[in-house]
Design a protein around this motif. Structure first.
Motif, short mmCIF file in Angstrom:
data_model
loop_
_atom_site.label_atom_id
_atom_site.label_comp_id
_atom_site.label_asym_id
_atom_site.label_seq_id
_atom_site.Cartn_x
_atom_site.Cartn_y
_atom_site.Cartn_z
N LEU A 48 137.32 41.55 3.17
CA LEU A 48 137.70 42.29 1.96
C LEU A 48 136.51 43.03 1.36
O LEU A 48 136.65 44.14 0.84
CB LEU A 48 138.28 41.31 0.92
CG LEU A 48 138.70 41.89 -0.43
CD1 LEU A 48 139.88 42.84 -0.25
CD2 LEU A 48 139.07 40.77 -1.40
N LEU A 49 135.34 42.43 1.46
CA LEU A 49 134.14 43.05 0.88
C LEU A 49 133.53 44.12 1.78
O LEU A 49 132.60 44.81 1.38
CB LEU A 49 133.08 41.98 0.60
CG LEU A 49 133.36 41.08 -0.61
CD1 LEU A 49 132.49 39.84 -0.57
CD2 LEU A 49 133.13 41.86 -1.90
N ASN A 50 134.04 44.24 3.01
CA ASN A 50 133.41 45.16 3.97
C ASN A 50 134.42 46.05 4.69
O ASN A 50 134.29 46.31 5.89
CB ASN A 50 132.60 44.36 4.99
CG ASN A 50 131.44 43.64 4.37
OD1 ASN A 50 130.38 44.19 4.17
ND2 ASN A 50 131.63 42.35 4.06
N ILE A 51 135.43 46.50 3.97
CA ILE A 51 136.41 47.42 4.58
C ILE A 51 135.76 48.79 4.77
O ILE A 51 135.23 49.37 3.82
CB ILE A 51 137.66 47.53 3.69
CG1 ILE A 51 138.35 46.16 3.60
CG2 ILE A 51 138.62 48.58 4.23
CD1 ILE A 51 139.52 46.12 2.66
N GLU A 58 131.58 51.62 -3.31
CA GLU A 58 131.31 52.01 -4.68
C GLU A 58 132.43 51.53 -5.62
O GLU A 58 132.18 51.13 -6.76
CB GLU A 58 131.19 53.53 -4.80
CG GLU A 58 129.94 54.11 -4.14
CD GLU A 58 130.06 54.20 -2.62
OE1 GLU A 58 131.19 54.01 -2.10
OE2 GLU A 58 129.03 54.44 -1.96
N LEU A 59 133.66 51.51 -5.10
CA LEU A 59 134.81 51.09 -5.91
C LEU A 59 134.72 49.62 -6.31
O LEU A 59 135.02 49.26 -7.46
CB LEU A 59 136.10 51.35 -5.12
CG LEU A 59 137.41 50.93 -5.82
CD1 LEU A 59 137.65 51.80 -7.04
CD2 LEU A 59 138.57 51.03 -4.83
N ILE A 60 134.30 48.78 -5.35
CA ILE A 60 134.27 47.34 -5.65
C ILE A 60 132.92 46.86 -6.17
O ILE A 60 132.77 45.68 -6.50
CB ILE A 60 134.65 46.51 -4.40
CG1 ILE A 60 133.58 46.68 -3.30
CG2 ILE A 60 136.02 46.88 -3.89
CD1 ILE A 60 133.68 45.66 -2.20
N ASN A 391 133.50 43.72 12.64
CA ASN A 391 133.41 44.68 11.54
C ASN A 391 134.08 46.00 11.89
O ASN A 391 133.53 47.08 11.67
CB ASN A 391 131.94 44.91 11.12
CG ASN A 391 131.83 45.59 9.77
OD1 ASN A 391 132.71 45.46 8.93
ND2 ASN A 391 130.74 46.31 9.56
N TRP A 392 135.29 45.89 12.47
CA TRP A 392 136.15 47.03 12.77
C TRP A 392 135.51 48.00 13.77
O TRP A 392 135.57 49.21 13.60
CB TRP A 392 136.54 47.77 11.49
CG TRP A 392 137.10 46.85 10.45
CD1 TRP A 392 136.45 46.32 9.39
CD2 TRP A 392 138.43 46.31 10.40
NE1 TRP A 392 137.27 45.50 8.66
CE2 TRP A 392 138.50 45.48 9.26
CE3 TRP A 392 139.57 46.46 11.20
CZ2 TRP A 392 139.66 44.78 8.89
CZ3 TRP A 392 140.72 45.76 10.85
CH2 TRP A 392 140.75 44.95 9.72
N ASN A 393 134.92 47.43 14.80
CA ASN A 393 134.30 48.26 15.83
C ASN A 393 135.32 48.57 16.93
O ASN A 393 135.79 47.67 17.64
CB ASN A 393 133.09 47.52 16.41
CG ASN A 393 132.32 48.36 17.41
OD1 ASN A 393 132.68 48.44 18.58
ND2 ASN A 393 131.25 48.99 16.96
N TRP A 394 135.64 49.85 17.13
CA TRP A 394 136.68 50.23 18.08
C TRP A 394 136.26 49.98 19.52
O TRP A 394 137.09 49.72 20.38
CB TRP A 394 137.07 51.70 17.87
CG TRP A 394 137.95 51.88 16.67
CD1 TRP A 394 137.59 52.33 15.44
CD2 TRP A 394 139.34 51.56 16.59
NE1 TRP A 394 138.66 52.32 14.58
CE2 TRP A 394 139.76 51.85 15.26
CE3 TRP A 394 140.28 51.07 17.50
CZ2 TRP A 394 141.07 51.66 14.83
CZ3 TRP A 394 141.59 50.88 17.06
CH2 TRP A 394 141.97 51.17 15.75
#
Length: 433
Positions: A48-51, A58-60, A391-394
């Motif tokens: 959640l902290l690293n989307i 900046e939002l969170i 970490n969402w690596n394709w």
């Protein structure tokens, strides 16, 4: 070949049973498995902290400290939770009060921590603080092995005191909860003295000593040592071939290292370290979503081959196994094919995870894909699991499919031989009917 496997199994079975049924080993394994909900849910807060969405950080940013709390109070103090669960299971195995056993284990673990003195004037979130505080770091992954040893010692002290009847006996009619509380007075006192005096008066750091002693084994099993990673997979598969649950036998030995490795990666990633620079390649998640697609032995590829088989039995077994296989559950294949005590399928069953481990290790060591940095449930399908944990690596997701096709290629010739033998048996049966 089958007779050789049977003879080898006869010799291995007593050793495997001894390891798997040893009460301290069982307590460690069951205790660590029991805290899985905490570590898995804590992992989702790392995600959640690293989307990876533009502008999301900046939002969170104003809420980052608050959003980090669930991670710190789950994964961040896993050693404390582990102490309780390990102590409870060991106490239960001795027929001791499991809650008291858990609390005594926690007490021993906390007593090994030196409080931090904070002087006035230090502020946190705008509030002035001072006094003595328990640091959270020693209760994280770095204190896991100390917590394990402290828990086992604490419960053994409790057992010894109970067996020698060194306790305050309450009269009949006193509620059991009250009686068990008074029965724990002497073991509590002994544990306090045993852990408090050496640590706080003589600076004896049990956790530091244990961590130093096991550091070579940790590096070998979960760091970046390819031989260690390959041997881990080989032996897990080897036990399964003999019908012995490989993870159940080796879990008490390997799981603490696996848990410590992934938690260390998570903590460093949360502290801002790049997923490419994390210290541990060989976490349990590495094996789950690359080497063991579909379960131990990477059997999802074999399930797909079975679904295309000319043999009615293999085709039906493949259809029944595909859904569990997608979610990394492969007991239907291991015992249905069977793979257990089956020389034809035993070879690729051991070979597939080893080859995939080597392939993915090369990609990781060359920094083509990052290290694992969270701990989702093991039932997450492989492509998605690899995507989340890196970490969402394709590229990691693509590598899962590369490993799958490699697995298909390795299983295929053995599958064809096994299919031929199965078809011959089916034909013989149909003629007999």
């Amino acid at each position: 070949m089958e007779k050789v496997l049977e003879r080898f199994a006869e010799k291995m079975m007593p050793v495997a049973n001894a390891i798997g049924s040893q009460r301290h080993m069982q307590a460690v394994r069951n205790g660590l498995i029991s805290i899985l909900p905490l570590t898995i849910v804590g992992s989702f807060f790392v995600i959640l902290l690293n989307i990876p969405i533009n502008g999301y950080a900046e939002l969170i940013a104003p809420y980052k400290d608050a959003l980090d709390i669930p991670f710190r109070f789950t994964v961040g103090i896993m050693s404390l939770y582990s102490a309780f669960t390990i102590g409870s299971f060991l106490g239960k195995s001795y027929k001791l009060d499991d809650v008291t056993s858990g609390f005594l284990a926690m007490l021993a673990t906390i007593l090994m921590i030196v409080p931090v003195n904070i002087k006035e004037g230090v502020t946190t979130a705008g509030t002035t603080v001072s006094g003595r505080y328990i640091p959270i770091a020693p209760l994280s992954s770095q204190g896991l092995f100390g917590a394990i040893v402290a828990s086992l010692i604490a419960v053994e002290i409790y057992r010894f005191v109970k067996e020698k009847k060194i306790e305050i006996k309450m009269p009949d009619g006193v509620p059991p909860v009250v009686a068990s509380s008074f029965a724990a007075l002497f073991p509590t006192l002994i544990i306090i003295i045993l852990f408090w005096i050496p640590r706080h008066f003589f600076g004896f750091d049990l956790n530091g000593i244990i961590s130093f002693a096991i550091s070579p084994l940790k590096v070998f099993l979960t760091g970046n040592n390819l031989i260690g990673g390959v041997l881990t997979q080989f032996f897990i598969c080897l036990f399964w071939i003999f019908g012995i649950h490989g993870h159940a036998v080796l879990g008490p030995i390997i799981r603490p290292f696996w848990d410590q490795a992934i938690i260390q990666n998570m903590e460093l990633f949360q502290a801002g370290i790049s997923a490419y620079q994390l210290p541990n390649i060989f976490t349990e998640q590495f094996f789950q979503w690359y080497a063991q697609m579909g379960g131990t032995g990477g059997t999802l590829a074999l399930v797909v081959l079975f679904m295309t088989s000319k043999s009615q039995y293999l085709k039906q077994l493949g259809k029944l196994s595909i859904l569990p296989g997608i979610f990394n559950i492969n007991e239907p294949m291991i015992f249905g094919a069977p793979i257990v005590m089956n020389p034809l399928l035993a070879v690729p069953f051991m070979l597939v995870p080893v080859v995939n481990t080597i392939i993915v290790y090369i990609f990781t060591a060359l920094n083509i894909i990052p290290r694992m940095m969270v701990k989702p449930p093991f039932t997450v399908p492989a492509p998605l699991g690899a995507l989340i944990t890196t970490n969402w690596n394709w590229m990691a997701c693509v590598l899962v499919f590369i490993c799958f096709f490699v697995s298909l290629a390795i299983y295929y010739p053995f599958f064809k031989l096994f299919e031929k033998r199965t078809l011959d048996n089916e034909n013989v049966q149909s003629v007999g009917e």
